[in-house]
Design an enzyme around this catalytic site. Structure first.
Site, PDB file in Angstrom:
ATOM      1  N   ASN A  34       1.297  -1.424  -0.051  1.00  0.00           N
ATOM      2  CA  ASN A  34      -0.205  -0.649  -0.154  1.00  0.00           C
ATOM      3  C   ASN A  34       0.898   1.241   0.198  1.00  0.00           C
ATOM      4  O   ASN A  34       1.355   1.440   0.902  1.00  0.00           O
ATOM      5  CB  ASN A  34      -0.850   0.017   1.056  1.00  0.00           C
ATOM      6  CG  ASN A  34      -1.891   1.062   1.663  1.00  0.00           C
ATOM      7  OD1 ASN A  34      -1.991   2.074   0.549  1.00  0.00           O
ATOM      8  ND2 ASN A  34      -2.323   1.010   2.805  1.00  0.00           N
ATOM      9  N   TRP A  35       1.133   1.887  -1.276  1.00  0.00           N
ATOM     10  CA  TRP A  35       2.322   3.054  -1.199  1.00  0.00           C
ATOM     11  C   TRP A  35       1.364   4.121  -0.659  1.00  0.00           C
ATOM     12  O   TRP A  35       2.357   5.037   0.171  1.00  0.00           O
ATOM     13  CB  TRP A  35       1.766   3.916  -2.495  1.00  0.00           C
ATOM     14  CG  TRP A  35       3.032   2.527  -3.240  1.00  0.00           C
ATOM     15  CD1 TRP A  35       3.504   1.374  -3.560  1.00  0.00           C
ATOM     16  CD2 TRP A  35       3.497   2.662  -4.725  1.00  0.00           C
ATOM     17  NE1 TRP A  35       3.868   0.808  -4.052  1.00  0.00           N
ATOM     18  CE2 TRP A  35       4.222   1.137  -4.745  1.00  0.00           C
ATOM     19  CE3 TRP A  35       3.369   3.445  -5.912  1.00  0.00           C
ATOM     20  CZ2 TRP A  35       4.911   1.087  -6.386  1.00  0.00           C
ATOM     21  CZ3 TRP A  35       3.625   3.451  -7.307  1.00  0.00           C
ATOM     22  CH2 TRP A  35       4.804   2.154  -7.425  1.00  0.00           C
ATOM     23  N   LYS A  36      -0.023   4.054  -0.073  1.00  0.00           N
ATOM     24  CA  LYS A  36      -0.454   5.097   0.516  1.00  0.00           C
ATOM     25  C   LYS A  36       0.046   6.443  -0.505  1.00  0.00           C
ATOM     26  O   LYS A  36       0.045   6.250  -1.614  1.00  0.00           O
ATOM     27  CB  LYS A  36       0.102   5.936   1.947  1.00  0.00           C
ATOM     28  CG  LYS A  36       0.528   4.505   2.470  1.00  0.00           C
ATOM     29  CD  LYS A  36      -0.290   5.544   4.033  1.00  0.00           C
ATOM     30  CE  LYS A  36       0.295   2.844   4.857  1.00  0.00           C
ATOM     31  NZ  LYS A  36       0.257   2.993   5.933  1.00  0.00           N
ATOM     32  N   HIS A  48      -9.488   0.912   4.393  1.00  0.00           N
ATOM     33  CA  HIS A  48      -8.456   0.968   5.396  1.00  0.00           C
ATOM     34  C   HIS A  48      -8.241   1.705   6.697  1.00  0.00           C
ATOM     35  O   HIS A  48      -9.726   3.149   6.671  1.00  0.00           O
ATOM     36  CB  HIS A  48      -7.152   2.084   4.135  1.00  0.00           C
ATOM     37  CG  HIS A  48      -5.849   1.775   4.505  1.00  0.00           C
ATOM     38  ND1 HIS A  48      -5.967   3.050   5.891  1.00  0.00           N
ATOM     39  CD2 HIS A  48      -4.627   0.770   4.700  1.00  0.00           C
ATOM     40  CE1 HIS A  48      -4.512   2.611   6.308  1.00  0.00           C
ATOM     41  NE2 HIS A  48      -4.205   1.690   5.687  1.00  0.00           N
ATOM     42  N   GLU A  58      -6.719   4.667   7.713  1.00  0.00           N
ATOM     43  CA  GLU A  58      -6.508   5.899   7.237  1.00  0.00           C
ATOM     44  C   GLU A  58      -8.378   6.617   6.447  1.00  0.00           C
ATOM     45  O   GLU A  58      -8.628   7.585   6.522  1.00  0.00           O
ATOM     46  CB  GLU A  58      -5.865   6.213   6.803  1.00  0.00           C
ATOM     47  CG  GLU A  58      -4.373   6.356   7.145  1.00  0.00           C
ATOM     48  CD  GLU A  58      -3.115   5.434   6.261  1.00  0.00           C
ATOM     49  OE1 GLU A  58      -3.169   5.463   5.116  1.00  0.00           O
ATOM     50  OE2 GLU A  58      -2.162   5.583   7.343  1.00  0.00           O
ATOM     51  N   GLU A  67      -5.473  -5.435  10.199  1.00  0.00           N
ATOM     52  CA  GLU A  67      -4.705  -3.885  10.656  1.00  0.00           C
ATOM     53  C   GLU A  67      -4.859  -3.470  11.644  1.00  0.00           C
ATOM     54  O   GLU A  67      -5.950  -3.029  12.148  1.00  0.00           O
ATOM     55  CB  GLU A  67      -4.560  -3.371   9.805  1.00  0.00           C
ATOM     56  CG  GLU A  67      -4.266  -3.619   8.234  1.00  0.00           C
ATOM     57  CD  GLU A  67      -3.473  -3.062   7.189  1.00  0.00           C
ATOM     58  OE1 GLU A  67      -2.602  -2.992   6.941  1.00  0.00           O
ATOM     59  OE2 GLU A  67      -4.250  -1.664   7.140  1.00  0.00           O
ATOM     60  N   GLY A 113       1.700   1.887  10.741  1.00  0.00           N
ATOM     61  CA  GLY A 113       2.464   3.182  10.851  1.00  0.00           C
ATOM     62  C   GLY A 113       3.862   3.499  11.648  1.00  0.00           C
ATOM     63  O   GLY A 113       4.269   4.777  11.737  1.00  0.00           O
ATOM     64  N   SER A 164       3.295  -2.686   9.858  1.00  0.00           N
ATOM     65  CA  SER A 164       4.461  -2.350  10.837  1.00  0.00           C
ATOM     66  C   SER A 164       5.241  -3.608  10.370  1.00  0.00           C
ATOM     67  O   SER A 164       6.316  -4.085  10.857  1.00  0.00           O
ATOM     68  CB  SER A 164       5.014  -1.966  11.744  1.00  0.00           C
ATOM     69  OG  SER A 164       3.995  -0.702  12.054  1.00  0.00           O
ATOM     70  N   GLY A 196       2.756  -0.652   3.926  1.00  0.00           N
ATOM     71  CA  GLY A 196       2.377   0.050   4.018  1.00  0.00           C
ATOM     72  C   GLY A 196       4.082   0.649   3.561  1.00  0.00           C
ATOM     73  O   GLY A 196       4.841   0.514   2.617  1.00  0.00           O
ATOM     74  N   GLY A 197       5.104   1.424   4.732  1.00  0.00           N
ATOM     75  CA  GLY A 197       5.226   1.977   4.272  1.00  0.00           C
ATOM     76  C   GLY A 197       7.238   0.993   4.157  1.00  0.00           C
ATOM     77  O   GLY A 197       7.605   0.780   2.820  1.00  0.00           O
TER      78      GLY A 197
HETATM   79  C1  PEP Z   1      -0.571   0.012   5.884  1.00  0.00           C
HETATM   80  O1  PEP Z   1      -0.855   1.441   5.371  1.00  0.00           O
HETATM   81  O2  PEP Z   1      -2.089  -0.863   5.363  1.00  0.00           O
HETATM   82  C2  PEP Z   1       0.119  -0.319   7.173  1.00  0.00           C
HETATM   83  C3  PEP Z   1      -0.279  -1.207   7.329  1.00  0.00           C
HETATM   84  O3  PEP Z   1       0.945   0.845   6.563  1.00  0.00           O
HETATM   85  P1  PEP Z   1       2.449   0.314   7.394  1.00  0.00           P
HETATM   86  O4  PEP Z   1       2.685  -0.960   7.356  1.00  0.00           O
HETATM   87  O5  PEP Z   1       3.541   1.113   6.968  1.00  0.00           O
HETATM   88  O6  PEP Z   1       1.919   0.374   8.946  1.00  0.00           O
END
Ligand code: PEP
Length: 251
Positions: free
Chosen positions: A9-11, A95, A97, A167, A173, A212, A233-234
């Site tokens: 997930n590049w956000k 998601h 967010e 999640e 994040g 994470s 994500g990251g």
């Molecule tokens: C996400 O955005 O779905 C996510 C899991 O982010 P991160 O891996 O950065 O925690």
């Protein structure tokens, strides 16, 4: 046997030259994989770039959101059919967010889930509790309500055409990862819950863990019996990390 899936997930990150470099390295890494599936979910403006680079590779692609409406006067929105025009396979729905920053409630998420199915997209339905909810013992009731909003609208059978991502909001994040045992407990609960209505669907349902995930913790998470890969994500913005996570899922 469920094939593992690792979805990035590049956000709201990326630019054309950085994406090109990242994708080239992800494609290169994907050649070493045999079983695990991979995808990247990118911002809308990059779908054409991603389609151009990823077609005829093992890496699928998708978007991070869609409208619950099929068409109409909804300025700024993007429909499922538009995502299909760019050959998306997946779309992230619900998601945290989107739920927290854009006030998407369970009903809206359920409508978006339906819109994804109607457009022949595979929804990656995100569910998970906040830290406050976990601390008062509400984790299971929160994920049950998030799931029920979807299954009440479209039926549990439709989960056969979907992926779930558990999640925990407190792990996204933040650098805090659920322990493999914490994540496994919730994944097993979700599968059991789905099995109450649809046992065959539950056995085949891919439940990804997100929060994470990094190359250094993917192995112990993916070793859990009900964790079928990750939503990343990251770490999906770093080719070496993302490829290493995908390789772990391939073992
Ligand atoms: C996400 O955005 O779905 C996510 C899991 O982010 P991160 O891996 O950065 O925690």
């Amino acid at each position: 046997m469920r094939a593992k899936l690792v979805a990035g997930n590049w956000k709201m990150h990326g630019c054309l030259p950085d994406n090109a470099k990242l994708l080239a390295e992800v494609i290169d890494g994907s050649n070493a994989l045999s079983r695990a599936q991979q995808a990247v979910c990118v911002p809308f403006p990059y779908l054409e770039q991603v389609r151009g680079m990823l077609r005829r590779t093992r890496v699928a692609w998708g978007a991070q959101n869609l409208s619950q409406h099929a068409k109409g006067a909804y300025t700024g929105e993007v429909s499922g059919a538009m995502l299909r025009d760019f050959d998306c396979t997946y779309v992230i729905v619900g998601h945290s967010e989107r739920r927290l920053l854009y006030e998407e409630d369970n009903d809206t998420v359920a409508l978006k889930f339906k819109a994804a199915l109607d457009a022949d997209l595979i929804p990656i339905l995100c569910i998970g509790e906040t830290l406050a909810q976990r601390e008062v013992g509400e984790t299971e009731s929160v994920v049950d309500a998030q799931l029920a909003a979807v299954t009440n609208r479209v039926g549990a059978k439709t989960l056969a055409s979907a992926v779930i991502a558990y999640e925990p909001v407190w792990a996204i994040g933040t650098g805090k990862t659920a322990t493999p045992e914490q994540a496994q407990a919730v994944h097993a609960h979700i599968r059991k819950r789905v099995a109450r209505d649809q046992s065959a669907v539950a056995q085949e349902l891919r439940i990804l863990y997100g929060g994470s995930v990094k190359a250094s913790n993917a192995e112990e998470l993916f070793a859990m019996p009900d964790i079928d890969g990750g939503l990343i994500g990251g770490a999906s913005l770093n080719a070496a990390e993302f490829v290493a996570i995908c390789k772990t899922a391939d073992r």
